[in-house]
Design a protein around this motif. Structure first.
Motif, mmCIF file in Angstrom:
data_model
loop_
_atom_site.group_PDB
_atom_site.id
_atom_site.type_symbol
_atom_site.label_atom_id
_atom_site.label_comp_id
_atom_site.label_asym_id
_atom_site.label_seq_id
_atom_site.Cartn_x
_atom_site.Cartn_y
_atom_site.Cartn_z
ATOM 1 N N ASN A 137 37.575 -116.846 -71.855
ATOM 2 C CA ASN A 137 36.397 -116.247 -72.467
ATOM 3 C C ASN A 137 35.146 -116.812 -71.806
ATOM 4 O O ASN A 137 34.921 -118.027 -71.840
ATOM 5 N N ILE A 138 34.349 -115.942 -71.206
ATOM 6 C CA ILE A 138 33.091 -116.386 -70.611
ATOM 7 C C ILE A 138 32.038 -116.410 -71.714
ATOM 8 O O ILE A 138 31.688 -115.370 -72.268
ATOM 9 N N THR A 139 31.564 -117.590 -72.041
ATOM 10 C CA THR A 139 30.557 -117.721 -73.090
ATOM 11 C C THR A 139 29.238 -118.160 -72.440
ATOM 12 O O THR A 139 28.671 -117.426 -71.655
ATOM 13 N N SER A 140 28.765 -119.363 -72.733
ATOM 14 C CA SER A 140 27.488 -119.801 -72.174
ATOM 15 C C SER A 140 27.312 -121.290 -72.406
ATOM 16 O O SER A 140 27.847 -121.852 -73.371
ATOM 17 N N ALA A 141 26.551 -121.913 -71.528
ATOM 18 C CA ALA A 141 26.207 -123.324 -71.734
ATOM 19 C C ALA A 141 25.449 -123.518 -73.033
ATOM 20 O O ALA A 141 25.437 -124.621 -73.591
ATOM 21 N N ARG A 157 28.545 -116.666 -79.671
ATOM 22 C CA ARG A 157 29.523 -117.295 -78.782
ATOM 23 C C ARG A 157 30.107 -118.570 -79.399
ATOM 24 O O ARG A 157 31.278 -118.898 -79.169
ATOM 25 N N ILE A 158 29.314 -119.285 -80.156
ATOM 26 C CA ILE A 158 29.848 -120.432 -80.893
ATOM 27 C C ILE A 158 30.873 -119.949 -81.918
ATOM 28 O O ILE A 158 31.928 -120.567 -82.109
ATOM 29 N N GLY A 159 30.571 -118.823 -82.566
ATOM 30 C CA GLY A 159 31.522 -118.249 -83.515
ATOM 31 C C GLY A 159 32.831 -117.877 -82.856
ATOM 32 O O GLY A 159 33.918 -118.134 -83.395
ATOM 33 N N LEU A 160 32.763 -117.274 -81.665
ATOM 34 C CA LEU A 160 33.970 -116.920 -80.920
ATOM 35 C C LEU A 160 34.784 -118.159 -80.584
ATOM 36 O O LEU A 160 36.016 -118.174 -80.749
ATOM 37 N N THR A 161 34.101 -119.203 -80.136
ATOM 38 C CA THR A 161 34.788 -120.445 -79.762
ATOM 39 C C THR A 161 35.521 -121.036 -80.954
ATOM 40 O O THR A 161 36.687 -121.438 -80.850
ATOM 41 N N GLY A 162 34.855 -121.077 -82.105
ATOM 42 C CA GLY A 162 35.481 -121.617 -83.305
ATOM 43 C C GLY A 162 36.640 -120.771 -83.782
ATOM 44 O O GLY A 162 37.684 -121.298 -84.196
ATOM 45 N N PHE A 163 36.491 -119.465 -83.713
ATOM 46 C CA PHE A 163 37.536 -118.559 -84.182
ATOM 47 C C PHE A 163 38.813 -118.725 -83.360
ATOM 48 O O PHE A 163 39.923 -118.790 -83.909
ATOM 49 N N LEU A 164 38.665 -118.789 -82.032
ATOM 50 C CA LEU A 164 39.836 -118.819 -81.156
ATOM 51 C C LEU A 164 40.411 -120.226 -80.943
ATOM 52 O O LEU A 164 41.485 -120.364 -80.361
ATOM 53 N N ALA A 165 39.698 -121.244 -81.422
ATOM 54 C CA ALA A 165 40.195 -122.608 -81.241
ATOM 55 C C ALA A 165 41.556 -122.803 -81.904
ATOM 56 O O ALA A 165 42.478 -123.387 -81.317
ATOM 57 N N GLY A 166 41.693 -122.321 -83.129
ATOM 58 C CA GLY A 166 42.972 -122.438 -83.825
ATOM 59 C C GLY A 166 44.022 -121.521 -83.237
ATOM 60 O O GLY A 166 45.209 -121.883 -83.146
ATOM 61 N N VAL A 167 43.615 -120.321 -82.821
ATOM 62 C CA VAL A 167 44.545 -119.379 -82.202
ATOM 63 C C VAL A 167 45.159 -119.996 -80.946
ATOM 64 O O VAL A 167 46.355 -119.864 -80.692
ATOM 65 N N ASN A 179 41.086 -120.417 -73.119
ATOM 66 C CA ASN A 179 40.029 -121.365 -72.751
ATOM 67 C C ASN A 179 38.687 -120.648 -72.628
ATOM 68 O O ASN A 179 38.603 -119.418 -72.693
ATOM 69 N N PHE A 180 37.651 -121.444 -72.450
ATOM 70 C CA PHE A 180 36.285 -120.927 -72.413
ATOM 71 C C PHE A 180 35.560 -121.479 -71.189
ATOM 72 O O PHE A 180 35.644 -122.673 -70.904
ATOM 73 N N LEU A 181 34.855 -120.609 -70.491
ATOM 74 C CA LEU A 181 34.005 -121.026 -69.382
ATOM 75 C C LEU A 181 32.552 -120.893 -69.821
ATOM 76 O O LEU A 181 32.122 -119.816 -70.248
ATOM 77 N N LEU A 182 31.807 -121.983 -69.705
ATOM 78 C CA LEU A 182 30.425 -122.035 -70.182
ATOM 79 C C LEU A 182 29.480 -122.141 -68.986
ATOM 80 O O LEU A 182 29.204 -123.234 -68.490
ATOM 81 N N PRO A 183 28.986 -121.010 -68.484
ATOM 82 C CA PRO A 183 28.085 -121.076 -67.327
ATOM 83 C C PRO A 183 26.694 -121.552 -67.715
ATOM 84 O O PRO A 183 26.152 -121.165 -68.749
#
Length: 259
Positions: A137-141, A157-167, A179-183
């Motif tokens: 998932n491309i999110t952001s710095a 994007r923080i919401g997405l990160t939290g949601f998928l952390a448990g998944v 995983n997440f890439l934070l450009p």
């Protein structure tokens, strides 16, 4: 380095330009069949032709808004199975939070949180059954260092990160990683838009703002899309199966923390 994903099927959302295109390019170089996506069909088809010439890979172009169910259907059905999913979408424009009404908030959350979750829901069970899957998932710095003017983007994007952390933890046993890439600051059209807005606000030339922005980064430059694409390709590789639930910050050292 052989990434061990030759012949895998990859879907890369919002990949007609910028970081999404860079990810699609590197996955094609690694031997994947790559589905690319963008809203402008003419532009997308031109990009597909360029990528075929550059990489020698099989590129499938699916035009449409990735937030729309029919576009998601087309992306998933374009290949026999989805082994690799790269979630990406344009973020909300730079805007003072006072100017963000309810409709804009719903739109931002839909594009940058709900849509990638929907795509994960569509592909995750197949990945688990085949015992291979890579989701990036491309999110952001701004997930780690929220910036004024990008409040809606950061929140979604923080919401997405939290949601998928448990998944991510629930499917790791099946060799499926999320995983997440934070450009940080990369040489893309979105970066240029932000610089232009700041230059207009300050009443100075965009070159001044660009030089000042680069000076604030320890690396003293903006990132290049190809190096971002290479990081994405590695997270999608066979060798990255023990990396999951992680947020990889790629910002030239701009974030001052250690966690």
């Amino acid at each position: 380095m052989d990434l061990g994903i030759k012949g895998r099927y990859a879907v890369v959302c919002a990949s007609s330009q910028g970081l999404g295109r860079a990810c699609a390019t590197e996955l094609a170089r690694a031997g994947c069949v790559v589905v690319i996506n963008g809203r402008d069909a003419e532009k997308l088809n031109a990009v597909a032709a360029e990528l075929r010439e550059q990489t020698g890979g099989q590129i499938i172009a699916i035009a449409g808004d990735v937030a729309r169910p029919e576009t998601q259907d087309a992306l998933i059905s374009a290949v026999p199975q989805v082994d690799i999913l790269v979630n990406n979408n344009g973020g909300p424009p730079y805007r003072d939070f006072r100017q963000i009404d309810r409709a804009a908030m719903i739109d931002g959350v839909t594009n940058n949180m709900v849509t990638p979750i929907e795509l994960v829901q569509r592909v995750i069970d197949g990945m688990v059954s085949r015992r291979f899957g890579r989701i990036v998932n491309i999110t952001s710095a701004s997930v780690k260092m929220p910036l004024s003017g990008l409040d809606l983007s950061s929140g979604a994007r923080i919401g997405l990160t939290g949601f998928l952390a448990g998944v991510a933890r629930s499917v790791a046993h099946a060799n499926v990683t999320i995983n997440f890439l934070l450009p940080g600051s990369f040489d893309t059209n979105r970066q240029l838009t932000g610089l232009a807005a700041k230059a207009e606000q300050q009443g100075v030339d965009i070159g001044v703002v660009r030089a000042d922005s680069q000076a604030r980064i320890p690396a003293k430059r903006f990132g290049s899309p190809p190096e971002f694409g290479a990081a994405c390709a590695f997270l999608c590789s066979a060798q990255a199966g023990y990396i999951t639930g992680q947020s990889l910050l790629i910002d030239g050292g701009a974030y001052p923390g250690v966690l």
